[in-house]
Design a protein around this motif. Structure first.
Motif, PDB file in Angstrom:
ATOM      1  N   MET A  85       0.823  -1.203   0.000  1.00 49.80           N
ATOM      2  CA  MET A  85       0.000   0.000   0.000  1.00 49.80           C
ATOM      3  C   MET A  85       0.859   1.255   0.000  1.00 49.80           C
ATOM      4  SD  MET A  85      -2.939   1.205   2.725  1.00 49.80           S
ATOM      5  CE  MET A  85      -1.727   1.493   4.008  1.00 49.80           C
ATOM      6  N   LEU A  86       1.954   1.249   0.779  1.00 48.60           N
ATOM      7  CA  LEU A  86       2.836   2.407   0.825  1.00 48.60           C
ATOM      8  C   LEU A  86       3.523   2.639  -0.513  1.00 48.60           C
ATOM      9  CD1 LEU A  86       4.438   2.080   4.376  1.00 48.60           C
ATOM     10  CD2 LEU A  86       2.710   3.707   3.627  1.00 48.60           C
ATOM     11  N   ARG A  87       3.881   1.559  -1.213  1.00 45.97           N
ATOM     12  CA  ARG A  87       4.484   1.708  -2.538  1.00 45.97           C
ATOM     13  C   ARG A  87       3.499   2.405  -3.493  1.00 45.97           C
ATOM     14  NH1 ARG A  87       9.060  -1.341  -3.864  1.00 45.97           N
ATOM     15  NH2 ARG A  87       9.808  -2.696  -2.169  1.00 45.97           N
ATOM     16  N   THR A  88       2.238   1.989  -3.424  1.00 45.32           N
ATOM     17  CA  THR A  88       1.220   2.612  -4.272  1.00 45.32           C
ATOM     18  C   THR A  88       1.030   4.084  -3.911  1.00 45.32           C
ATOM     19  OG1 THR A  88       0.074   0.484  -4.469  1.00 45.32           O
ATOM     20  CG2 THR A  88      -1.171   2.463  -5.030  1.00 45.32           C
ATOM     21  N   ILE A  89       1.081   4.382  -2.616  1.00 44.46           N
ATOM     22  CA  ILE A  89       0.936   5.772  -2.171  1.00 44.46           C
ATOM     23  C   ILE A  89       2.101   6.618  -2.655  1.00 44.46           C
ATOM     24  CG2 ILE A  89       0.936   7.267  -0.130  1.00 44.46           C
ATOM     25  CD1 ILE A  89      -0.690   5.129   1.310  1.00 44.46           C
ATOM     26  N   VAL A  90       3.321   6.047  -2.626  1.00 47.96           N
ATOM     27  CA  VAL A  90       4.490   6.788  -3.101  1.00 47.96           C
ATOM     28  C   VAL A  90       4.340   7.114  -4.585  1.00 47.96           C
ATOM     29  CG1 VAL A  90       6.957   6.623  -3.564  1.00 47.96           C
ATOM     30  CG2 VAL A  90       6.060   5.920  -1.350  1.00 47.96           C
ATOM     31  N   LYS A  91       3.845   6.148  -5.379  1.00 44.76           N
ATOM     32  CA  LYS A  91       3.616   6.401  -6.804  1.00 44.76           C
ATOM     33  C   LYS A  91       2.597   7.532  -7.000  1.00 44.76           C
ATOM     34  CE  LYS A  91       4.521   1.564  -8.024  1.00 44.76           C
ATOM     35  NZ  LYS A  91       3.946   0.289  -8.537  1.00 44.76           N
ATOM     36  N   LYS A  92       1.528   7.487  -6.198  1.00 38.91           N
ATOM     37  CA  LYS A  92       0.516   8.532  -6.286  1.00 38.91           C
ATOM     38  C   LYS A  92       1.093   9.884  -5.886  1.00 38.91           C
ATOM     39  CE  LYS A  92      -3.644  10.176  -6.772  1.00 38.91           C
ATOM     40  NZ  LYS A  92      -4.245  10.337  -8.111  1.00 38.91           N
ATOM     41  N   GLU A  93       1.970   9.886  -4.881  1.00 39.77           N
ATOM     42  CA  GLU A  93       2.591  11.139  -4.451  1.00 39.77           C
ATOM     43  C   GLU A  93       3.444  11.731  -5.564  1.00 39.77           C
ATOM     44  OE1 GLU A  93       2.244  13.064  -2.065  1.00 39.77           O
ATOM     45  OE2 GLU A  93       1.497  12.007  -0.311  1.00 39.77           O
ATOM     46  N   MET A  94       4.117  10.890  -6.333  1.00 42.23           N
ATOM     47  CA  MET A  94       4.916  11.387  -7.455  1.00 42.23           C
ATOM     48  C   MET A  94       4.025  12.050  -8.499  1.00 42.23           C
ATOM     49  SD  MET A  94       7.640   8.248  -7.897  1.00 42.23           S
ATOM     50  CE  MET A  94       8.435   9.031  -9.288  1.00 42.23           C
ATOM     51  N   LEU A  95       2.872  11.420  -8.798  1.00 41.61           N
ATOM     52  CA  LEU A  95       1.938  12.002  -9.755  1.00 41.61           C
ATOM     53  C   LEU A  95       1.407  13.347  -9.249  1.00 41.61           C
ATOM     54  CD1 LEU A  95      -0.068   8.819 -10.837  1.00 41.61           C
ATOM     55  CD2 LEU A  95       1.749   9.994 -12.104  1.00 41.61           C
ATOM     56  N   LEU A  96       1.110  13.397  -7.952  1.00 43.87           N
ATOM     57  CA  LEU A  96       0.623  14.652  -7.384  1.00 43.87           C
ATOM     58  C   LEU A  96       1.701  15.728  -7.426  1.00 43.87           C
ATOM     59  CD1 LEU A  96      -1.452  13.449  -4.285  1.00 43.87           C
ATOM     60  CD2 LEU A  96      -2.310  14.367  -6.444  1.00 43.87           C
ATOM     61  N   GLN A  97       2.959  15.316  -7.253  1.00 50.97           N
ATOM     62  CA  GLN A  97       4.054  16.287  -7.354  1.00 50.97           C
ATOM     63  C   GLN A  97       4.141  16.860  -8.757  1.00 50.97           C
ATOM     64  OE1 GLN A  97       5.974  17.602  -5.082  1.00 50.97           O
ATOM     65  NE2 GLN A  97       7.296  18.733  -6.490  1.00 50.97           N
ATOM     66  N   PHE A  98       3.997  16.009  -9.770  1.00 49.78           N
ATOM     67  CA  PHE A  98       3.996  16.491 -11.154  1.00 49.78           C
ATOM     68  C   PHE A  98       2.818  17.438 -11.392  1.00 49.78           C
ATOM     69  CE2 PHE A  98       6.097  12.221 -12.333  1.00 49.78           C
ATOM     70  CZ  PHE A  98       7.337  12.719 -11.988  1.00 49.78           C
ATOM     71  N   LYS A  99       1.657  17.053 -10.866  1.00 52.18           N
ATOM     72  CA  LYS A  99       0.475  17.883 -11.025  1.00 52.18           C
ATOM     73  C   LYS A  99       0.666  19.233 -10.342  1.00 52.18           C
ATOM     74  CE  LYS A  99      -4.552  17.630 -10.278  1.00 52.18           C
ATOM     75  NZ  LYS A  99      -5.650  16.764  -9.756  1.00 52.18           N
ATOM     76  N   PHE A 100       1.251  19.207  -9.163  1.00 52.52           N
ATOM     77  CA  PHE A 100       1.493  20.436  -8.415  1.00 52.52           C
ATOM     78  C   PHE A 100       2.449  21.356  -9.173  1.00 52.52           C
ATOM     79  CE2 PHE A 100       4.000  22.687  -5.077  1.00 52.52           C
ATOM     80  CZ  PHE A 100       2.994  23.507  -4.619  1.00 52.52           C
ATOM     81  N   GLU A 101       3.501  20.783  -9.758  1.00 55.64           N
ATOM     82  CA  GLU A 101       4.461  21.588 -10.518  1.00 55.64           C
ATOM     83  C   GLU A 101       3.805  22.191 -11.756  1.00 55.64           C
ATOM     84  OE1 GLU A 101       7.628  18.910 -11.280  1.00 55.64           O
ATOM     85  OE2 GLU A 101       8.456  19.020  -9.242  1.00 55.64           O
ATOM     86  N   ASN A 102       2.903  21.446 -12.398  1.00 57.90           N
ATOM     87  CA  ASN A 102       2.198  21.980 -13.566  1.00 57.90           C
ATOM     88  C   ASN A 102       1.302  23.155 -13.177  1.00 57.90           C
ATOM     89  OD1 ASN A 102       3.356  20.119 -15.307  1.00 57.90           O
ATOM     90  ND2 ASN A 102       1.691  18.649 -15.092  1.00 57.90           N
ATOM     91  N   VAL A 103       0.664  23.054 -12.018  1.00 57.11           N
ATOM     92  CA  VAL A 103      -0.187  24.150 -11.556  1.00 57.11           C
ATOM     93  C   VAL A 103       0.666  25.388 -11.269  1.00 57.11           C
ATOM     94  CG1 VAL A 103      -1.754  24.922  -9.756  1.00 57.11           C
ATOM     95  CG2 VAL A 103      -1.956  22.609 -10.658  1.00 57.11           C
ATOM     96  N   LEU A 104       1.846  25.182 -10.667  1.00 57.28           N
ATOM     97  CA  LEU A 104       2.735  26.319 -10.413  1.00 57.28           C
ATOM     98  C   LEU A 104       3.172  26.973 -11.719  1.00 57.28           C
ATOM     99  CD1 LEU A 104       5.030  25.010  -7.515  1.00 57.28           C
ATOM    100  CD2 LEU A 104       3.009  26.476  -7.366  1.00 57.28           C
ATOM    101  N   ASP A 105       3.441  26.154 -12.743  1.00 62.11           N
ATOM    102  CA  ASP A 105       3.793  26.716 -14.054  1.00 62.11           C
ATOM    103  C   ASP A 105       2.630  27.529 -14.620  1.00 62.11           C
ATOM    104  OD1 ASP A 105       6.273  25.550 -13.915  1.00 62.11           O
ATOM    105  OD2 ASP A 105       5.714  23.767 -15.064  1.00 62.11           O
ATOM    106  N   LEU A 106       1.395  27.025 -14.417  1.00 61.26           N
ATOM    107  CA  LEU A 106       0.228  27.768 -14.885  1.00 61.26           C
ATOM    108  C   LEU A 106       0.103  29.107 -14.177  1.00 61.26           C
ATOM    109  CD1 LEU A 106      -2.458  28.049 -16.426  1.00 61.26           C
ATOM    110  CD2 LEU A 106      -3.550  26.718 -14.605  1.00 61.26           C
TER     111      LEU A 106
END
Length: 244
Positions: A85-106
């Motif tokens: 479960m933690l491995r899956t959460i870490v993967k999701k956290e990476m996706l959220l980090q990418f999403k967060f960086e895209n929002v900052l670029d916007l």
């Protein structure tokens, strides 16, 4: 754990929103996803506590003793499930980090609103039903655009003549670039009333003044009798009073 719907079902979340509002909505979405992941991490921690027998309430009483591991194999099994479960959460956290960086670029591409270069306030006074009440209306603009909100301070005095005038409210609210109030004169007030409107826009104070003639005499009789003598209204009105 229930979560509110953002936005409510059937509502287009970006209909009529500007880019900055859309970016803020995306940030709120990221925050709620992070909250959900935190809930999952807490659940995994409680599973491990329950397996090793350390999940207790505030009184030290063991919670759900049925999930306590009976052997080392049971404990390792629980540990492996929590690890997955933690491995899956870490993967999701990476996706959220990418999403967060895209929002900052916007957000970096969004131009700030233009500065208020020419704040202006205009004021108009119109007569009401009689010579004692008047309607005050005005506009507040910034670089030619209506100011959405704020407050205008209003003061009223008699610049000439006699009597008293008051303005209500003396702090009028700006709504979509407009404001309004009422000027009232006491009985036997005549002359010129002066109203001043003042507001601050982006730290810049602006004001304007408007005047109006006041002729407030509620009882307008054509003549009066005093001591057996008849007095015309021209003899009753003070000098300079418009008795028409």
């Amino acid at each position: 754990m229930p979560f509110p719907n953002i936005p409510p079902e059937g509502i287009n979340p970006i209909d009529g929103l500007d880019p900055e509002q859309v970016a803020l909505l995306l940030l709120a979405n990221i925050a709620f996803e992070e909250l959900g992941l935190a809930y999952l991490i807490n659940t995994g921690a409680e599973n491990l506590q329950g397996a090793i027998g350390t999940l207790v309430d505030e009184n030290g009483v063991l919670l759900n003793p049925l999930i306590q591991a009976e052997s080392l194999d049971d404990l390792l099994t629980v540990n492996r499930e929590v690890e997955k479960m933690l491995r899956t959460i870490v993967k999701k956290e990476m996706l959220l980090q990418f999403k967060f960086e895209n929002v900052l670029d916007l957000l970096a591409t969004i131009s700030p609103p233009p500065d208020c270069i020419q704040p202006m306030i205009a004021l108009t006074i119109s007569s009401g039903d009689n010579g004692c009440t008047f309607n005050i209306s005005g506009t507040v603009t910034c670089s030619g655009q209506p100011v959405s909100s704020g407050m205008v301070t209003l003061t009223a005095t008699m610049s000439s003549g006699s009597g008293t005038v008051t303005v209500s409210p003396n702090a009028a609210m700006i709504t979509n670039g407009t404001f309004s109030a009422t000027l009232a004169a006491t009985n036997f007030t005549f002359g010129t009333a002066e109203v001043t409107a003042t507001t601050a826009i982006n730290g810049v104070t602006v004001s304007t003044t408007a005047t109006t003639n006041v002729d407030c005499f509620i009882s307008r009789c054509s003549s009066f009798r005093y001591g057996g003598s008849s007095l015309s209204k021209n003899q009753i009105y003070p000098p300079g009073w418009n008795s028409n």
